[in-house]
Design a protein around this motif. Structure first.
Motif, PDB file in Angstrom:
ATOM      1  N   GLU A  65     -13.177  -0.465   4.416  1.00 22.10           N
ATOM      2  CA  GLU A  65     -13.660   0.798   3.822  1.00 22.10           C
ATOM      3  C   GLU A  65     -12.677   1.292   2.761  1.00 22.10           C
ATOM      4  O   GLU A  65     -13.078   1.761   1.704  1.00 22.10           O
ATOM      5  CB  GLU A  65     -13.879   1.853   4.916  1.00 22.10           C
ATOM      6  N   ALA A  66     -11.378   1.171   3.083  1.00 29.33           N
ATOM      7  CA  ALA A  66     -10.359   1.597   2.116  1.00 29.33           C
ATOM      8  C   ALA A  66     -10.443   0.756   0.842  1.00 29.33           C
ATOM      9  O   ALA A  66     -10.256   1.260  -0.271  1.00 29.33           O
ATOM     10  CB  ALA A  66      -8.972   1.472   2.736  1.00 29.33           C
ATOM     11  N   TYR A  67     -10.740  -0.528   1.002  1.00 33.10           N
ATOM     12  CA  TYR A  67     -10.888  -1.411  -0.165  1.00 33.10           C
ATOM     13  C   TYR A  67     -12.024  -0.929  -1.058  1.00 33.10           C
ATOM     14  O   TYR A  67     -11.860  -0.806  -2.282  1.00 33.10           O
ATOM     15  CB  TYR A  67     -11.136  -2.851   0.303  1.00 33.10           C
ATOM     16  N   LEU A  68     -13.161  -0.613  -0.461  1.00 34.56           N
ATOM     17  CA  LEU A  68     -14.307  -0.175  -1.272  1.00 34.56           C
ATOM     18  C   LEU A  68     -14.043   1.172  -1.925  1.00 34.56           C
ATOM     19  O   LEU A  68     -14.499   1.428  -3.034  1.00 34.56           O
ATOM     20  CB  LEU A  68     -15.577  -0.137  -0.417  1.00 34.56           C
ATOM     21  N   GLU A  69     -13.292   2.022  -1.211  1.00 34.89           N
ATOM     22  CA  GLU A  69     -12.977   3.324  -1.788  1.00 34.89           C
ATOM     23  C   GLU A  69     -12.034   3.178  -2.980  1.00 34.89           C
ATOM     24  O   GLU A  69     -12.190   3.853  -3.991  1.00 34.89           O
ATOM     25  CB  GLU A  69     -12.333   4.205  -0.721  1.00 34.89           C
ATOM     26  N   ALA A  70     -11.059   2.245  -2.831  1.00 34.09           N
ATOM     27  CA  ALA A  70     -10.094   2.029  -3.925  1.00 34.09           C
ATOM     28  C   ALA A  70     -10.699   1.233  -5.065  1.00 34.09           C
ATOM     29  O   ALA A  70     -10.198   1.242  -6.179  1.00 34.09           O
ATOM     30  CB  ALA A  70      -8.870   1.293  -3.385  1.00 34.09           C
ATOM     31  N   ASN A  71     -11.797   0.544  -4.784  1.00 28.00           N
ATOM     32  CA  ASN A  71     -12.392  -0.350  -5.774  1.00 28.00           C
ATOM     33  C   ASN A  71     -13.911  -0.181  -5.777  1.00 28.00           C
ATOM     34  O   ASN A  71     -14.655  -1.052  -5.333  1.00 28.00           O
ATOM     35  CB  ASN A  71     -12.020  -1.801  -5.441  1.00 28.00           C
ATOM     36  N   PRO A  72     -14.402   0.967  -6.255  1.00 33.30           N
ATOM     37  CA  PRO A  72     -15.829   1.256  -6.169  1.00 33.30           C
ATOM     38  C   PRO A  72     -16.707   0.215  -6.876  1.00 33.30           C
ATOM     39  O   PRO A  72     -17.837  -0.011  -6.471  1.00 33.30           O
ATOM     40  CB  PRO A  72     -15.975   2.620  -6.858  1.00 33.30           C
ATOM     41  N   ALA A  73     -16.145  -0.435  -7.902  1.00 31.33           N
ATOM     42  CA  ALA A  73     -16.917  -1.434  -8.634  1.00 31.33           C
ATOM     43  C   ALA A  73     -16.708  -2.839  -8.079  1.00 31.33           C
ATOM     44  O   ALA A  73     -16.978  -3.823  -8.777  1.00 31.33           O
ATOM     45  CB  ALA A  73     -16.514  -1.403 -10.106  1.00 31.33           C
ATOM     46  N   ALA A  74     -16.264  -2.938  -6.835  1.00 27.44           N
ATOM     47  CA  ALA A  74     -15.956  -4.244  -6.238  1.00 27.44           C
ATOM     48  C   ALA A  74     -17.129  -5.189  -6.397  1.00 27.44           C
ATOM     49  O   ALA A  74     -18.261  -4.887  -6.006  1.00 27.44           O
ATOM     50  CB  ALA A  74     -15.617  -4.090  -4.763  1.00 27.44           C
ATOM     51  N   LEU A 118       0.834  -1.196   0.000  1.00 29.96           N
ATOM     52  CA  LEU A 118       0.000   0.000   0.000  1.00 29.96           C
ATOM     53  C   LEU A 118       0.876   1.255   0.000  1.00 29.96           C
ATOM     54  O   LEU A 118       0.534   2.255  -0.637  1.00 29.96           O
ATOM     55  CB  LEU A 118      -0.966  -0.032   1.184  1.00 29.96           C
ATOM     56  N   ALA A 119       2.019   1.180   0.683  1.00 25.92           N
ATOM     57  CA  ALA A 119       2.940   2.321   0.688  1.00 25.92           C
ATOM     58  C   ALA A 119       3.532   2.553  -0.697  1.00 25.92           C
ATOM     59  O   ALA A 119       3.664   3.694  -1.158  1.00 25.92           O
ATOM     60  CB  ALA A 119       4.042   2.087   1.707  1.00 25.92           C
ATOM     61  N   ALA A 120       3.849   1.464  -1.385  1.00 23.50           N
ATOM     62  CA  ALA A 120       4.454   1.598  -2.721  1.00 23.50           C
ATOM     63  C   ALA A 120       3.447   2.104  -3.738  1.00 23.50           C
ATOM     64  O   ALA A 120       3.780   2.803  -4.687  1.00 23.50           O
ATOM     65  CB  ALA A 120       5.027   0.254  -3.169  1.00 23.50           C
ATOM     66  N   GLY A 121       2.179   1.708  -3.531  1.00 24.44           N
ATOM     67  CA  GLY A 121       1.141   2.124  -4.478  1.00 24.44           C
ATOM     68  C   GLY A 121       1.211   1.326  -5.776  1.00 24.44           C
ATOM     69  O   GLY A 121       2.206   0.660  -6.055  1.00 24.44           O
ATOM     70  N   GLY A 122       0.151   1.436  -6.541  1.00 22.47           N
ATOM     71  CA  GLY A 122       0.138   0.791  -7.856  1.00 22.47           C
ATOM     72  C   GLY A 122      -0.268  -0.666  -7.822  1.00 22.47           C
ATOM     73  O   GLY A 122      -0.424  -1.301  -8.872  1.00 22.47           O
ATOM     74  N   GLY A 123      -0.441  -1.201  -6.631  1.00 25.86           N
ATOM     75  CA  GLY A 123      -0.844  -2.598  -6.514  1.00 25.86           C
ATOM     76  C   GLY A 123      -2.357  -2.724  -6.491  1.00 25.86           C
ATOM     77  O   GLY A 123      -3.075  -1.742  -6.527  1.00 25.86           O
ATOM     78  N   PRO A 124      -2.856  -3.961  -6.463  1.00 24.90           N
ATOM     79  CA  PRO A 124      -4.301  -4.147  -6.513  1.00 24.90           C
ATOM     80  C   PRO A 124      -4.983  -3.741  -5.198  1.00 24.90           C
ATOM     81  O   PRO A 124      -4.389  -3.880  -4.122  1.00 24.90           O
ATOM     82  CB  PRO A 124      -4.459  -5.643  -6.766  1.00 24.90           C
ATOM     83  N   PRO A 125      -6.241  -3.287  -5.251  1.00 25.22           N
ATOM     84  CA  PRO A 125      -6.975  -2.894  -4.037  1.00 25.22           C
ATOM     85  C   PRO A 125      -7.203  -4.061  -3.091  1.00 25.22           C
ATOM     86  O   PRO A 125      -7.488  -3.851  -1.908  1.00 25.22           O
ATOM     87  CB  PRO A 125      -8.308  -2.358  -4.579  1.00 25.22           C
ATOM     88  N   GLU A 126      -7.069  -5.290  -3.585  1.00 23.05           N
ATOM     89  CA  GLU A 126      -7.251  -6.472  -2.724  1.00 23.05           C
ATOM     90  C   GLU A 126      -6.250  -6.506  -1.566  1.00 23.05           C
ATOM     91  O   GLU A 126      -6.447  -7.262  -0.614  1.00 23.05           O
ATOM     92  CB  GLU A 126      -7.143  -7.755  -3.559  1.00 23.05           C
ATOM     93  N   ALA A 127      -5.187  -5.710  -1.657  1.00 21.62           N
ATOM     94  CA  ALA A 127      -4.263  -5.619  -0.521  1.00 21.62           C
ATOM     95  C   ALA A 127      -4.999  -5.112   0.715  1.00 21.62           C
ATOM     96  O   ALA A 127      -4.771  -5.582   1.836  1.00 21.62           O
ATOM     97  CB  ALA A 127      -3.089  -4.707  -0.867  1.00 21.62           C
ATOM     98  N   HIS A 128      -5.902  -4.140   0.522  1.00 21.45           N
ATOM     99  CA  HIS A 128      -6.720  -3.639   1.645  1.00 21.45           C
ATOM    100  C   HIS A 128      -7.598  -4.759   2.179  1.00 21.45           C
ATOM    101  O   HIS A 128      -7.747  -4.945   3.386  1.00 21.45           O
ATOM    102  CB  HIS A 128      -7.631  -2.496   1.186  1.00 21.45           C
ATOM    103  N   ARG A 129      -8.204  -5.500   1.282  1.00 19.22           N
ATOM    104  CA  ARG A 129      -9.171  -6.526   1.680  1.00 19.22           C
ATOM    105  C   ARG A 129      -8.497  -7.667   2.425  1.00 19.22           C
ATOM    106  O   ARG A 129      -8.984  -8.125   3.454  1.00 19.22           O
ATOM    107  CB  ARG A 129      -9.898  -7.059   0.436  1.00 19.22           C
TER     108      ARG A 129
END
Lengths: 190, 393
Positions: free
Chosen positions: B370-379, B339-350
């Protein structure tokens, strides 16, 4: 296939096909946790972790009741994996969330030789009066047959109770889709 | 006759022994190169072999495991045609989704490229070396050579029956069967050397760096060392590998690169065309549940370093799925890096959320969901995640 000729056929072949038994409409228990109403006649075969029902044969459509999987159990092995390679199949863990259960079903389908396996729409869903979950499935068998299905289940007391329905995308899934929805709606916990 | 999957592996081993025994010097029984566009005379034994292979190809073509992504298929074809412009029109390519390093060419011209090979190739030169090596076997008709030698033995008839029966099986579910049937294996050391040399000729003409070839074997050997079950590395059952092979390839690279500029690795192009598949192909590896072996593969991906956010997420998944005593902590640390590096999939939050929830950190888990849903609105699993968030209030 209409129920009446099926019953006749089953009676005729009862000797040769002794492992299938006829399921009639009318409430019946699945394991020790819940009961359902089959809605129509099915052929039933018991397995090591529950039972499965079909009308036209398991390669066309199959309704699989997986009854109380516990930590370390595999989901199913439809005979494609030889006994000595069973460790290729993923196992259930009692700590699994519904997300991980979805992965567990997908992983089992992949390990069983299916491709393009997709699980979609994971959401809460009632399992009778118990809180449960549901997701849809689509995959293509190794022989190239497109299949469609869904899973409905609940996690209770460290065990997984799952109902998997699947059929060929062309014709057979649709043929009994409504009947299976009726079965799921009829779940009553014991 | 239905061939049990175990017998296909026995078949491959038998072929290996037969191959080595049948062509001791490499020169004996050597055939002319295959000609572009040629088909064997219908009454020839080679035509019989093609007929069997055509049935296997027909089964493979409709398998659910074929990857039909048009861009990926076009890219693999582009690489093949770059190295063998004269033969590539005769070759049909099938990309098979399976977590194993392999490519093979059947004598009738169908090529299998397994996704485990695409995942493990560090650049286009390495990928092209493997394709070129397999094309070398095809060009020199090594399989036909073996087919003829085997058929002339007293066991030949049994072999033909086994192969034909196996080809009649409705699917190619077993990996060893797929590998064994996709080509006639059991190439002699001379066949292997010949294919390496032909492969190198192709690489030179296409402008690739030959020194990438021994690196392929180096990586594979490392993986084999770590593997719980080395027999799972299908490529080794059909291509013997050793330190000696690496040295031989390096010497061959020295010989063929002398007085020439060292070629290109084609790394950027390869990464551009294959990066979008890396995560899903690596997650396939994790399903095999040989985590030491998967870690070697991941370490190599880390060495290349593209998209570290994604790599740290994959590392987290490895720890999470391995589930040993310290792994929960290690996984959480890896997700944090992702998450710090960025650019990875939102599933890291999940994934992070699931672990936090398990250890009773309700507030942390809720925030991560919540962060997962924010990063992946179409989850796709939004409704399930929302129910978790509600439970964690």
């Amino acid at each position: 296939m209409k129920p009446f000729p099926l019953a006749v056929l089953l009676a005729l072949f009862a000797g040769a096909c002794a492992q299938y038994e006829l399921v009639e409409p009318g409430r019946r228990e699945i394991g020790a946790v819940y009961s359902v109403d089959p809605g129509i006649q099915w052929s039933r075969m018991s397995g090591s972790r529950g039972e499965y029902w079909t009308v036209d044969g398991p390669r066309l459509e199959i309704l699989h009741f997986i009854d109380g999987l516990k930590d370390g159990d595999i989901l199913f092995n439809y005979g494609q994996i030889p006994a000595e390679q069973k460790d290729k199949l993923p196992v259930f863990r009692a700590t699994m969330t519904e997300i991980e259960v979805e992965d567990f079903v997908v992983d089992t389908l992949i390990a069983s030789g299916n491709g393009r396996v997709e699980a979609t729409g994971l959401r809460p869903a009632a399992f009778g009066s118990l809180p449960g979950f549901r997701f849809e499935l689509a995959f293509t068998s190794d022989s190239g047959v497109d299949r469609q299905g869904f899973a409905v289940g609940t996690l209770r007391e460290d065990k997984l109770y799952l109902i998997l329905y699947g059929g060929t995308r062309i014709h057979y899934f649709d043929q009994y889709d409504d009947v299976v929805e009726g079965i799921i709606a009829s779940i009553e916990t014991i | 006759m239905r061939v049990r999957s175990g017998s296909a592996l026995a078949l491959a081993v038998w072929l290996a022994l037969a191959g080595c025994a049948a062509t001791p010097g490499g020169e004996e029984g050597a055939l002319a190169d295959i000609e572009p566009g040629a088909r064997p005379d219908i009454e020839s034994d080679e035509a019989g072999l093609w007929h069997v292979m055509e049935r296997i190809e027909a089964n493979l073509k409709t398998s659910g495991r074929i990857v039909d992504d048009p861009a990926l298929n076009a890219y693999v074809r582009e690489v093949l045609c770059r190295i063998t412009p004269d033969l590539c029109d005769d070759i049909r390519i099938y990309i098979v989704r399976t977590p194993n390093f392999n490519a093979s060419m059947a004598p009738n011209g169908f090529m299998q490229v397994w996704t485990g090979l695409i995942l493990r190739s560090r650049n286009e030169a390495q990928f092209a070396y493997v394709l070129g090596h397999e094309t070398g076997h095809y060009k020199r008709r090594h399989s036909v050579q073996i087919w003829r030698n085997i058929r002339s033995t007293t066991d030949g008839l049994m072999f033909v029956q086994l192969l034909t029966a196996a080809a009649g099986v409705g699917y190619v579910g077993d990996l060893a069967q797929l590998a064994a049937l996709g080509s006639i294996y059991g190439f002699s050391r001379d066949n292997e050397r010949e294919s390496d040399r032909i492969g190198f000729d192709m690489l030179i003409r296409a402008g690739y760096d030959l020194y990438e070839a021994p690196k392929v074997w180096e990586s594979l050997l490392e993986e084999k060392e770590a593997a719980k079950d080395p027999n799972q590395l299908i490529f080794f059952s059909t291509h013997p590998a050793s330190e000696e092979r690496m040295e031989t390839l390096t010497a061959l690279a020295d010989e063929m690169t002398i007085d020439r500029a060292r070629g290109d690795s084609g790394r950027e192009r390869f990464v551009a065309e294959t990066a979008r598949f890396r995560a899903e192909f690596f997650l396939d590896e994790l399903r095999v549940r040989d985590f030491d072996r998967a870690q070697v593969v991941l370490d190599h991906l880390f060495e290349d370093g593209a998209n570290p956010g994604e790599l740290h997420f994959l590392q987290g998944e490895l720890y999470r799925l391995r589930g040993d005593e310290e792994d929960e902590e290690l996984a959480l640390a890896a997700y944090a890096e992702a998450l710090a590096a960025g650019g990875g999939p939102p599933e890291a939050h999940r994934s992070r959320a699931m672990l936090l929830r398990r250890r009773g950190d309700d507030a942390g888990a809720r925030a991560a969901f919540e962060a997962y849903l924010e990063a992946n609105p179409a989850a796709d699993d939004r409704r399930m995640i929302e129910s978790y968030i509600e439970q964690l209030q």
